[in-house]
Write a protein that holds these residues in place. Sequence first.
Motif, PDB file in Angstrom:
ATOM      1  N   PRO A  97       0.815  -1.221   0.000  1.00 44.73           N
ATOM      2  CA  PRO A  97       0.000   0.000   0.000  1.00 44.73           C
ATOM      3  C   PRO A  97       0.849   1.270   0.000  1.00 44.73           C
TER       4      PRO A  97
ATOM      5  N   HIS B 298       0.289   5.855  -0.096  1.00 47.33           N
ATOM      6  CA  HIS B 298      -0.661   6.957   0.044  1.00 47.33           C
ATOM      7  C   HIS B 298      -0.743   7.801  -1.224  1.00 47.33           C
TER       8      HIS B 298
ATOM      9  N   ASP C 193      -5.263   3.275  -9.877  1.00 45.45           N
ATOM     10  CA  ASP C 193      -5.183   2.780  -8.507  1.00 45.45           C
ATOM     11  C   ASP C 193      -3.901   2.030  -8.171  1.00 45.45           C
ATOM     12  N   TRP C 194      -3.055   1.747  -9.137  1.00 52.43           N
ATOM     13  CA  TRP C 194      -1.828   0.995  -8.884  1.00 52.43           C
ATOM     14  C   TRP C 194      -0.809   1.242  -9.990  1.00 52.43           C
TER      15      TRP C 194
ATOM     16  N   HIS D  92      -0.058  -0.130  -4.585  1.00 55.06           N
ATOM     17  CA  HIS D  92      -1.516   0.039  -4.645  1.00 55.06           C
ATOM     18  C   HIS D  92      -1.916   1.227  -3.797  1.00 55.06           C
TER      19      HIS D  92
ATOM     20  N   SER E  44      -3.703   2.879  -1.253  1.00 51.07           N
ATOM     21  CA  SER E  44      -4.450   2.446  -0.075  1.00 51.07           C
ATOM     22  C   SER E  44      -3.859   3.149   1.144  1.00 51.07           C
TER      23      SER E  44
ATOM     24  N   GLU F 287      -4.730   4.206   4.030  1.00 50.03           N
ATOM     25  CA  GLU F 287      -4.971   3.775   5.411  1.00 50.03           C
ATOM     26  C   GLU F 287      -4.151   2.552   5.802  1.00 50.03           C
ATOM     27  N   GLU F 288      -3.613   1.818   4.843  1.00 48.85           N
ATOM     28  CA  GLU F 288      -2.833   0.615   5.136  1.00 48.85           C
ATOM     29  C   GLU F 288      -1.323   0.837   5.048  1.00 48.85           C
TER      30      GLU F 288
END
Length: 144
Positions: free
Chosen positions: A16, A18, A41-42, A55, A57, A59-60
Amino acid sequence: MSTQAASMPPFHLAFPVHSLEAAREFYGTLLGCPEGRSSPDWVDFNFYGHQIVAHLSPEEAGHRNTSAVDGDNVPVRHFGAVLSMEQWQTAADRLRGAGIKFIIEPHIRFKGEVGEQATMFFLDPSGNALEFKAFANMASLFAK
């Protein structure tokens, strides 16, 4: 790259981030990893012959825990590359020149023991921990 390493299948790692733009700057520009396919997205990169995929993401992203190894607090969740000593030194110099803050400064770990290695830990812009290491004797990579 050794013949053995060249014959090994590449690994795939998804992680992941940000920001895809920050990932492109860090992995593509700073580390010199060619970009492969991408979407909104990636994005994937050629990480020393292996496929890594950033990716989106937020929050991860980021490492959270450490574990004691040879006197250092090593990030539990990390990935990286085993380089030749020359590649490792080049990477350390490039990262220092770019002002990257190391979580564990470049140094020799397990000095005089089986598995003696050069190592360094640093974070990508999303807080994901990376380790680059090198062995003077690559045959000791999995030695006990």
